[in-house]
Enzyme design. Structure first.
Site, mmCIF file in Angstrom:
data_model
loop_
_atom_site.group_PDB
_atom_site.id
_atom_site.type_symbol
_atom_site.label_atom_id
_atom_site.label_comp_id
_atom_site.label_asym_id
_atom_site.label_seq_id
_atom_site.Cartn_x
_atom_site.Cartn_y
_atom_site.Cartn_z
ATOM 1 C CG ASP A 1 -1.944 -1.090 1.197
ATOM 2 O OD1 ASP A 1 -1.940 -1.906 0.259
ATOM 3 O OD2 ASP A 1 -2.754 -1.153 2.138
ATOM 4 C CD GLU B 1 -1.111 -5.426 8.904
ATOM 5 O OE1 GLU B 1 -1.266 -4.811 9.991
ATOM 6 O OE2 GLU B 1 -1.607 -5.025 7.836
HETATM 7 C C1 DGY Z 1 -5.757 -0.950 4.590
HETATM 8 O O1 DGY Z 1 -6.832 -0.566 5.041
HETATM 9 O O2 DGY Z 1 -4.664 -0.521 4.955
HETATM 10 C C2 DGY Z 1 -5.767 -2.006 3.569
HETATM 11 O O3 DGY Z 1 -4.506 -2.515 3.323
HETATM 12 C C3 DGY Z 1 -6.378 -1.523 2.295
HETATM 13 O O4 DGY Z 1 -6.529 -2.614 1.479
#
Ligand code: DGY
Length: 433
Positions: free
Chosen positions: A168, A400
Site C-alpha cells: 500500500d 502483520e
Molecule cells: C488498509 O486498510 O490498509 C488495507 O490494506 C487496504 O486494502
C-alpha cells in the site's frame, strides 16, 4: 514447533466468520482478496472444507465482467474506513448485486491457490471436483485483466491504485504522489485507533488514496476512463508475477481436468506475451532486479523492494538473471544483522523498518520468495528465508509485519501492525509442512 503450529491454527479458527476469514479482527473486519486466497492455503492443511468455502465465498463476489474486488463488505462495521458507502461499488453497472465491495482489485492469487490446495489435498479426487466447479471463474477473472487492463496489448496489466498492489504505502509511490495535489479531505481514520500511527500510512498519503477513488467513482469505475484519467497507472512486477504464476496453475489444472483445450491455448498465448514483455520492460540492469513501470508518466520506477524478487516465484527470469537477483538480494537485504526479506531497500533513505510497506518483513512475500528460491535451486537461501520467518514469529507473535533489523528482536516487540494476523498464521503452517 508443534506449539507454534497449534497457535497458528487457533489464529485461523478465531478469524473464521462463517464462510470467510477476516485478515485481522477490528483492523480488517471484512474479506480481502489476496488475504483470502493465502488463508485458504493454511486451512487446506487441517480443514479442507473451510479452505474450499473461503474460495467459494470470494468467487461468489465476482462481478459480471469477471472482476474480483479487493474488499468484500460482508457486514456493517464501524471499525474500518473507508467502508462501502465511500467505495460505492454499485456505481459500476456490472458490480455484484449480492455483495457490497470496493471497485479495485488485488494481486490475483486465486489460480495458484487452487493448485496449492490440490497439492496439499489428501483426497485428490474430491479436491479436483471442487476445483472443476470454481476454476472457470478464475479464468474469467484473468480474461477480465487481459481484456481491460492491458492498454498496450503487450501482456502486462496495470493497477490504478496503490491498494491494488497490496504494497500500500511503498516508497515506490512517493514520486507519483508528487505529480498529484489532492484536496485535504475530512475523514475519520479507524486504523490508527487499533494500531500505532507510526506504523501506518500518513493522513496526507490517505488524501492521495481517496482522491484516486473519487476520480474512478466520477466515471462509475469504467476501466477505459480509469486508464485514461487515473494519475496512478502502474505495471507492478509483483501483481503481474502473481497473474503469470496463476496462469501457469490454470494451465496445469485444466490439463488435469481435461477437455479444455481452447482455454489452455489462450492461457499459453497470454503467458508467452506476458513473460516476454515482463523481461524487457520491467528489468533494471543497473539494480539487477525487476522494478515497477509508471505507465502514466512512461518511465521505470527504479527502486528495489521485495516485489523486485517476486518474479522468481513465477519462473520469469532466466537462470543467469536469477543468479544476479539473488546476489543483489543477499547483498542489500540479507546481511547477518538482517532478517530476510525487508519490503523495501534497506540502503535507501526512504527505508523505514516500522512503517507498513516501507521496510518491514511480510510473511506473504517471504512465502513467495521461499518458493521462488526453491524453483531455481537456491535451497540454502530458501531455508534461510523460511527460518527467518519462523524465528520472527516465534519472537514476536503472529503480527502483520516485522522489523527487519535482527538485533532488536527479543529486546522489544518488533512485530507491528495487527496481531493474530491470518496470513502470517496460514503461511507459517504451509512453511512448516
Ligand atoms: C488498509 O486498510 O490498509 C488495507 O490494506 C487496504 O486494502
Amino acid at each position: 514447533n508443534n506449539a507454534l503450529y497449534k497457535t497458528a491454527q487457533e489464529v485461523l479458527n478465531n478469524n473464521w466468520k462463517n464462510g470467510f476469514s477476516v485478515p485481522c479482527a477490528k483492523l480488517y473486519p471484512f474479506q480481502w482478496f489476496w488475504d483470502s486466497g493465502l488463508i485458504a492455503i493454511g486451512f487446506a492443511h487441517f480443514d479442507m472444507p473451510k479452505a474450499e468455502q473461503e474460495i467459494k465465498t470470494l468467487l461468489d463476489a465476482q462481478w459480471g465482467n469477471g472482476f474480483i474486488p479487493h474488499i468484500i463488505f460482508h457486514t456493517e462495521s464501524d471499525t474500518y474506513f473507508p467502508g462501502p458507502d465511500f467505495h460505492r461499488s454499485d456505481l459500476h453497472p456490472l458490480s455484484s448485486k449480492k455483495y457490497k465491495s470496493t471497485g479495485m482489485t488485488q494481486p490475483p492469487v486465486t489460480g495458484f491457490v487452487l493448485e496449492e490446495i490440490y497439492k496439499i489435498s489428501k483426497n485428490k479426487q474430491a479436491t479436483l471436483k471442487f476445483i472443476q466447479e470454481e476454476i472457470d471463474k478464475v479464468y474469467f477473472n484473468h480474461e477480465y485483466f487481459y481484456n481491460n487492463r492491458d492498454v498496450n496489448n503487450e501482456g502486462l496489466v496495470y493497477i490504478y491504485h496503490n491498494w491494488e498492489s497490496g504494497t500500500d504505502n511503498s516508497p515506490i509511490w512517493d514520486d507519483i504522489w508528487k505529480t498529484m495535489n489532492p484536496p485535504e479531505y475530512t475523514f475519520e481514520r479507524r486504523d490508527t485507533t487499533h494500531v500505532d500511527a507510526s506504523e501506518r500510512p500518513s493522513k496526507r498519503e490517505y488524501d492521495h488514496y481517496l482522491h484516486i477513488i473519487e476520480i474512478a467513482k466520477e466515471h462509475n469505475y469504467s476501466d477505459e476512463k480509469i486508464a485514461e484519467l487515473s494519475p496512478f497507472l502502474v505495471q507492478d512486477p509483483l501483481f503481474n508475477a502473481v497473474l503469470i504464476k496463476s496462469n501457469q496453475s490454470l494451465i496445469n489444472l485444466y490439463e488435469l481436468i481435461g477437455n479444455n483445450d481452447a482455454k489452455i491455448k489462450q492461457l499459453k498465448q497470454w503467458q508467452e506475451k506476458a513473460i516476454k514483455t515482463f523481461n524487457t520492460k520491467l528489468f533494471d540492469e543497473n539494480l539487477g532486479a525487476y522494478v515497477h513501470y509508471d505507465l502514466r508518466n512512461e518511465k521505470q520506477l527504479n527502486f528495489l523492494s521485495s516485489s523486485s524478487f517476486a518474479p522468481l516465484f513465477a519462473n520469469i527470469p532466466s537462470k543467469e538473471r536469477a543468479e544476479t537477483m539473488v546476489n543483489v538480494m543477499m547483498e542489500r537485504f540479507g546481511g547477518n544483522n538482517q532478517y530476510l526479506c525487508a519490503s523495501f531497500d534497506p540502503t535507501s533513505e526512504r527505508f523505514n523498518p516500522k512503517k507498513y510497506w516501507r521496510g518491514p518483513v511480510w510473511v506473504n512475500l517471504n512465502w513467495m520468495l521461499f518458493n521462488g528460491l526453491i524453483n531455481y535451486g537456491y535451497n540454502t537461501i530458501a531455508t534461510r528465508v523460511k527460518n527467518d520467518t519462523v524465528s520472527i514469529i516465534e519472537h514476536n507473535g503472529f503480527y502483520e509485519y516485522f522489523d527487519s533489523r535482527k538485533d532488536i528482536h527479543g529486546t522489544v516487540n518488533a512485530g507491528y501492525g495487527g496481531n493474530n494476523f491470518s496470513w502470517s498464521a496460514a503461511l507459517l503452517i504451509d512453511l512448516l509442512n
